[in-house]
Write a protein that holds these residues in place. Structure first.
Motif, PDB file in Angstrom:
ATOM      1  N   GLU A 132      46.986 134.671 -12.511  1.00 42.45           N
ATOM      2  CA  GLU A 132      46.466 134.914 -13.859  1.00 42.45           C
ATOM      3  C   GLU A 132      45.713 136.239 -13.969  1.00 42.45           C
ATOM      4  O   GLU A 132      45.095 136.522 -14.994  1.00 42.45           O
ATOM      5  N   ASP A 133      45.740 137.038 -12.903  1.00 42.80           N
ATOM      6  CA  ASP A 133      45.054 138.339 -12.889  1.00 42.80           C
ATOM      7  C   ASP A 133      43.568 138.220 -13.218  1.00 42.80           C
ATOM      8  O   ASP A 133      43.008 139.017 -13.981  1.00 42.80           O
ATOM      9  N   ARG A 134      42.940 137.204 -12.656  1.00 46.28           N
ATOM     10  CA  ARG A 134      41.499 137.002 -12.887  1.00 46.28           C
ATOM     11  C   ARG A 134      40.697 138.120 -12.246  1.00 46.28           C
ATOM     12  O   ARG A 134      41.155 138.823 -11.340  1.00 46.28           O
ATOM     13  N   TYR A 135      39.471 138.259 -12.659  1.00 46.90           N
ATOM     14  CA  TYR A 135      38.551 139.286 -12.177  1.00 46.90           C
ATOM     15  C   TYR A 135      38.353 139.156 -10.665  1.00 46.90           C
ATOM     16  O   TYR A 135      38.137 138.045 -10.149  1.00 46.90           O
ATOM     17  N   CYS A 136      38.473 140.271  -9.974  1.00 45.64           N
ATOM     18  CA  CYS A 136      38.415 140.284  -8.504  1.00 45.64           C
ATOM     19  C   CYS A 136      37.156 139.621  -7.945  1.00 45.64           C
ATOM     20  O   CYS A 136      37.224 138.873  -6.972  1.00 45.64           O
ATOM     21  N   VAL A 137      36.029 139.879  -8.559  1.00 44.44           N
ATOM     22  CA  VAL A 137      34.773 139.314  -8.062  1.00 44.44           C
ATOM     23  C   VAL A 137      34.795 137.787  -8.155  1.00 44.44           C
ATOM     24  O   VAL A 137      34.299 137.094  -7.263  1.00 44.44           O
ATOM     25  N   ASP A 138      35.400 137.257  -9.212  1.00 39.43           N
ATOM     26  CA  ASP A 138      35.509 135.802  -9.341  1.00 39.43           C
ATOM     27  C   ASP A 138      36.379 135.224  -8.227  1.00 39.43           C
ATOM     28  O   ASP A 138      36.055 134.189  -7.656  1.00 39.43           O
TER      29      ASP A 138
ATOM     30  N   THR B 217      34.472 135.371  -4.976  1.00 44.14           N
ATOM     31  CA  THR B 217      33.449 134.324  -4.945  1.00 44.14           C
ATOM     32  C   THR B 217      34.066 132.993  -4.531  1.00 44.14           C
ATOM     33  O   THR B 217      33.497 132.251  -3.722  1.00 44.14           O
TER      34      THR B 217
END
Length: 101
Positions: free
Chosen positions: A42-48, A51
């Motif tokens: 889903e191309d989520r934010y890298c930091v998420d 984590t």
């Protein structure tokens, strides 16, 4: 590790008191890993994502620590009592070394 030693190790089985609890924890971790894959898709934010990777690693470390504790209090303790402690301690230290990297 020599092949005979690996074969010896692979053939040992231990009955665990909390097998169901370990299975639940590993199933939860499996779900977290599937969730990581979905996050990447889903191309989520890298930091998420990072984590969540950290959370999975922590959960695996907790399972490993529980298994090491059980092994030390069970298998290693029995080996020491039966006069085979040196080999059991060597094996334990090899495994602990893998986690210290």
């Amino acid at each position: 590790m020599p092949a005979t030693k690996r074969a010896e190790t692979a053939q040992r089985h231990v009955r665990r008191a909390d097998k169901a609890g370990l299975a639940r924890r590993l199933n939860r971790i499996e779900g977290q890993v599937r969730g990581l894959n979905k996050m990447v898709e889903e191309d989520r934010y890298c930091v998420d994502i990072l984590t969540q990777i950290s959370a999975v690693r922590s959960a695996l470390d907790a399972v490993a620590l529980e298994l090491l504790r059980d092994h030390t209090h069970g298998c290693v303790q029995d080996a020491v009592r039966s006069g085979k402690g040196d080999a059991a301690i060597d094996e334990l230290m090899m495994v602990v070394g893998k986690f210290a990297r």
